[in-house]
Scaffold this motif. Sequence first.
Motif, PDB file in Angstrom:
ATOM      1  N   GLY A 250     -55.332  23.923 -17.235  1.00  0.00           N
ATOM      2  CA  GLY A 250     -54.733  23.079 -16.248  1.00  0.00           C
ATOM      3  C   GLY A 250     -53.774  23.423 -15.497  1.00  0.00           C
ATOM      4  N   ILE A 251     -54.064  24.729 -14.696  1.00  0.00           N
ATOM      5  CA  ILE A 251     -53.163  25.112 -13.942  1.00  0.00           C
ATOM      6  C   ILE A 251     -53.734  25.050 -12.435  1.00  0.00           C
ATOM      7  CG2 ILE A 251     -52.076  26.641 -15.698  1.00  0.00           C
ATOM      8  CD1 ILE A 251     -53.896  28.944 -14.945  1.00  0.00           C
ATOM      9  N   ALA A 252     -52.760  25.505 -11.430  1.00  0.00           N
ATOM     10  CA  ALA A 252     -53.266  24.993 -10.311  1.00  0.00           C
ATOM     11  C   ALA A 252     -54.397  26.218  -9.787  1.00  0.00           C
ATOM     12  CB  ALA A 252     -51.985  25.529  -9.229  1.00  0.00           C
ATOM     13  N   LYS A 253     -54.372  27.541 -10.316  1.00  0.00           N
ATOM     14  CA  LYS A 253     -55.048  28.667  -9.659  1.00  0.00           C
ATOM     15  C   LYS A 253     -55.532  29.690 -11.031  1.00  0.00           C
ATOM     16  CE  LYS A 253     -53.029  28.773  -5.308  1.00  0.00           C
ATOM     17  NZ  LYS A 253     -52.214  29.761  -4.329  1.00  0.00           N
ATOM     18  N   PRO A 254     -56.588  29.072 -11.844  1.00  0.00           N
ATOM     19  CA  PRO A 254     -56.975  29.912 -13.044  1.00  0.00           C
ATOM     20  C   PRO A 254     -57.808  31.072 -12.712  1.00  0.00           C
ATOM     21  CG  PRO A 254     -58.410  28.190 -12.830  1.00  0.00           C
ATOM     22  CD  PRO A 254     -57.429  27.928 -11.535  1.00  0.00           C
ATOM     23  N   GLU A 255     -58.390  31.263 -11.473  1.00  0.00           N
ATOM     24  CA  GLU A 255     -59.269  32.331 -11.100  1.00  0.00           C
ATOM     25  C   GLU A 255     -58.821  33.762 -11.548  1.00  0.00           C
ATOM     26  OE1 GLU A 255     -58.261  30.158  -8.923  1.00  0.00           O
ATOM     27  OE2 GLU A 255     -60.212  28.923  -8.590  1.00  0.00           O
ATOM     28  N   PRO A 256     -57.428  33.863 -11.356  1.00  0.00           N
ATOM     29  CA  PRO A 256     -57.142  35.551 -11.706  1.00  0.00           C
ATOM     30  C   PRO A 256     -57.212  35.681 -13.220  1.00  0.00           C
ATOM     31  CG  PRO A 256     -55.545  34.555  -9.967  1.00  0.00           C
ATOM     32  CD  PRO A 256     -56.424  33.643 -10.640  1.00  0.00           C
ATOM     33  N   LEU A 257     -56.858  34.707 -13.964  1.00  0.00           N
ATOM     34  CA  LEU A 257     -56.735  34.513 -15.474  1.00  0.00           C
ATOM     35  C   LEU A 257     -58.406  35.027 -15.998  1.00  0.00           C
ATOM     36  CD1 LEU A 257     -55.912  34.425 -18.223  1.00  0.00           C
ATOM     37  CD2 LEU A 257     -56.027  31.987 -18.036  1.00  0.00           C
ATOM     38  N   ARG A 258     -59.395  34.150 -15.070  1.00  0.00           N
ATOM     39  CA  ARG A 258     -60.832  34.323 -15.563  1.00  0.00           C
ATOM     40  C   ARG A 258     -61.156  35.918 -15.428  1.00  0.00           C
ATOM     41  NH1 ARG A 258     -65.930  30.649 -13.973  1.00  0.00           N
ATOM     42  NH2 ARG A 258     -67.406  32.220 -15.111  1.00  0.00           N
ATOM     43  N   ALA A 259     -60.717  36.379 -13.986  1.00  0.00           N
ATOM     44  CA  ALA A 259     -61.202  37.702 -13.817  1.00  0.00           C
ATOM     45  C   ALA A 259     -60.386  38.766 -14.931  1.00  0.00           C
ATOM     46  CB  ALA A 259     -60.594  38.011 -12.387  1.00  0.00           C
ATOM     47  N   GLU A 260     -59.382  38.481 -15.337  1.00  0.00           N
ATOM     48  CA  GLU A 260     -58.604  39.175 -16.518  1.00  0.00           C
ATOM     49  C   GLU A 260     -59.488  39.218 -17.626  1.00  0.00           C
ATOM     50  OE1 GLU A 260     -56.207  41.827 -18.690  1.00  0.00           O
ATOM     51  OE2 GLU A 260     -56.574  41.753 -16.402  1.00  0.00           O
ATOM     52  N   ILE A 261     -60.075  38.140 -18.285  1.00  0.00           N
ATOM     53  CA  ILE A 261     -60.889  37.932 -19.435  1.00  0.00           C
ATOM     54  C   ILE A 261     -62.120  38.800 -19.116  1.00  0.00           C
ATOM     55  CG2 ILE A 261     -61.785  36.412 -20.960  1.00  0.00           C
ATOM     56  CD1 ILE A 261     -59.547  34.385 -20.209  1.00  0.00           C
ATOM     57  N   THR A 269     -66.722  30.753 -20.019  1.00  0.00           N
ATOM     58  CA  THR A 269     -67.416  29.481 -19.664  1.00  0.00           C
ATOM     59  C   THR A 269     -65.961  28.935 -19.374  1.00  0.00           C
ATOM     60  OG1 THR A 269     -69.138  29.532 -21.229  1.00  0.00           O
ATOM     61  CG2 THR A 269     -68.481  27.473 -20.530  1.00  0.00           C
ATOM     62  N   MET A 270     -66.031  28.170 -18.114  1.00  0.00           N
ATOM     63  CA  MET A 270     -64.829  27.480 -17.681  1.00  0.00           C
ATOM     64  C   MET A 270     -64.863  26.078 -17.938  1.00  0.00           C
ATOM     65  SD  MET A 270     -62.415  29.253 -15.951  1.00  0.00           S
ATOM     66  CE  MET A 270     -61.743  28.201 -14.983  1.00  0.00           C
ATOM     67  N   MET A 271     -63.378  25.571 -18.368  1.00  0.00           N
ATOM     68  CA  MET A 271     -63.226  24.178 -18.582  1.00  0.00           C
ATOM     69  C   MET A 271     -62.022  23.951 -17.956  1.00  0.00           C
ATOM     70  SD  MET A 271     -64.549  22.254 -21.989  1.00  0.00           S
ATOM     71  CE  MET A 271     -64.255  20.778 -21.226  1.00  0.00           C
ATOM     72  N   GLN A 272     -62.081  23.532 -16.684  1.00  0.00           N
ATOM     73  CA  GLN A 272     -60.832  23.480 -15.543  1.00  0.00           C
ATOM     74  C   GLN A 272     -60.454  22.039 -15.216  1.00  0.00           C
ATOM     75  OE1 GLN A 272     -61.314  25.425 -11.886  1.00  0.00           O
ATOM     76  NE2 GLN A 272     -59.436  25.011 -11.130  1.00  0.00           N
ATOM     77  N   PHE A 273     -59.265  21.748 -15.730  1.00  0.00           N
ATOM     78  CA  PHE A 273     -58.716  20.429 -15.477  1.00  0.00           C
ATOM     79  C   PHE A 273     -57.515  20.748 -14.498  1.00  0.00           C
ATOM     80  CE2 PHE A 273     -60.147  20.648 -19.848  1.00  0.00           C
ATOM     81  CZ  PHE A 273     -60.593  19.371 -19.910  1.00  0.00           C
ATOM     82  N   GLY A 274     -56.915  19.388 -13.917  1.00  0.00           N
ATOM     83  CA  GLY A 274     -55.884  19.736 -12.992  1.00  0.00           C
ATOM     84  C   GLY A 274     -54.704  20.064 -13.193  1.00  0.00           C
ATOM     85  N   ASP A 275     -53.784  20.427 -12.599  1.00  0.00           N
ATOM     86  CA  ASP A 275     -52.521  21.151 -12.718  1.00  0.00           C
ATOM     87  C   ASP A 275     -51.653  20.320 -13.541  1.00  0.00           C
ATOM     88  OD1 ASP A 275     -50.579  22.957 -12.965  1.00  0.00           O
ATOM     89  OD2 ASP A 275     -49.811  22.737 -10.927  1.00  0.00           O
ATOM     90  N   HIS A 276     -51.118  20.507 -14.719  1.00  0.00           N
ATOM     91  CA  HIS A 276     -49.960  19.664 -15.398  1.00  0.00           C
ATOM     92  C   HIS A 276     -50.881  18.753 -16.249  1.00  0.00           C
ATOM     93  CE1 HIS A 276     -46.505  21.467 -14.055  1.00  0.00           C
ATOM     94  NE2 HIS A 276     -46.862  21.245 -12.947  1.00  0.00           N
TER      95      HIS A 276
END
Length: 362
Positions: A250-261, A269-276
Motif C-alpha cells: 500500500g505504497i505509492a510506487k511498488p515497482e522497484p520493490l517488485r523488481a528487487e524480489i 504475484t502482486m496485490m497493490q493497494f493505494g498509498d497508506h
Amino acid sequence: MKNKERSIFKQMLDAVNPYNWITWTRNRMFDYGMLESRKFPVATICIGNISVGGTGKTPHTEYLIEILRDSHKIAVLSRGYGRKSKGYIRADEATPMPQIGDEPFQIKNKYPDIDVAVCEKRVTGIEKLTSEVPGLDAILLDDAYQHRYVKAGLYILLIDSNRPIWQDCVLPFGRLRESLAGIRRADIVIMTKCDNITPEEQEWCRNYIKGWKDIPVFFSRMKYGSCYPLFKDAAPHKADDARNVLLVTGIAKPEPLRAEIERRGKMVTMMQFGDHHNFTTADIDNIAARFDAIEGNSKVIMTTEKDATRLLQRDDLAQNIRESIYVMPIKVEILGDEEKMFNKIIEEYVTENSGDSRVSQK
C-alpha cells in the motif's frame, strides 16, 4: 531518466492553472512577510518534496536519524498522514499506529529512543516538543516542504529521478504541489531512486538545479536488506528459500520493490493497494485467498515496512498467514564518494545550530 525539460504544452498548462497561481501567491506572501514564518533556536531540518508521494521521505528521514542519533538528541515531527486523531501527540512505545499514522509509527518502532511526535500545526508541534524534551538539539520535519509557517534551518528537497519535477505539471494536470520556483527554498537537493543514472545525467541534473539555485545536489538509491518475519510465529529464513512471493503493498510506487524480489530469483504475484491503505476484513480475506491459490508450499507473503505497521494492527489474520508474512527493509545509500560530504553538511549544521530550545523566536 531523460535529460530534457518540460514541453511547451506543459508550460502553458501551468501558466493557465488556477492552483498554480494560488500556490504562487501564497509563497510570495510568505516571502515578503505578509504571512509569518516562525524560526526556532533549535536545529530544524525539513525533508520534503514538490511532487505528490513516492520520493522516499521516510527512508531519507531514517538516514538522517542514523547520522545524528549517536551524537545529538533529536526528534521527528510529522503531520501523521492518515491517522485517526487530531492535534499534538508525542508517541511512546505503547502508542497505537492509528493514533499517529503508519510512517511515524514505523520510525518510533525502529528507533524507540527517538522522540516522535505528530501535529498538523508544526509550530505548535515544535513548541511542545522543545518544552517537553530537555536538551533537544534537532527536529526533523517529515514532509513539511510546503508548511511555511515554520522557517526551517535546512531544507532538503527530494526529487524522484524516475519522474523529475521539470518534466511534470502542477496539480491537477500533473503531480506537482507547487511550481518549480519552490526549488529556490532548498538548501540541498537529493535525486532519489537513482539505480541506473549515468554520470552524464547526474551532471545534467546538477546544471539544471543550478539554474534555479546554486546548491549541492546528491544522488541516492534504495538498498534492500534481508527479509525478516513480521510475527514471531514465522521461521526466520523461510523467505530466503521461498520460490513464490505474494507481494502486498500500500505504497505509492511498488515497482522497484517488485523488481528487487524478482532479481532475487522469485516469482511475484502482486496485490497493490493505494498509498497508506488501511486494510479491511475483506482485504485480509482476499490476501488469504490469493495466497492459498499459489500452488505448492514454497511461498511467502512479502510487504514493506510501512505496510507492516498496518498489518500488525489486524487481529483477524489466520495462523497460516501470520506464519508467512515477511518484511522487506530498505535503507538509503548516497551514490559515489559523496556520502561523507553529505553527512558532514548535516552534522555541521546541527552542531552549529543546536542549543537552548525552550524559547522560540521570530
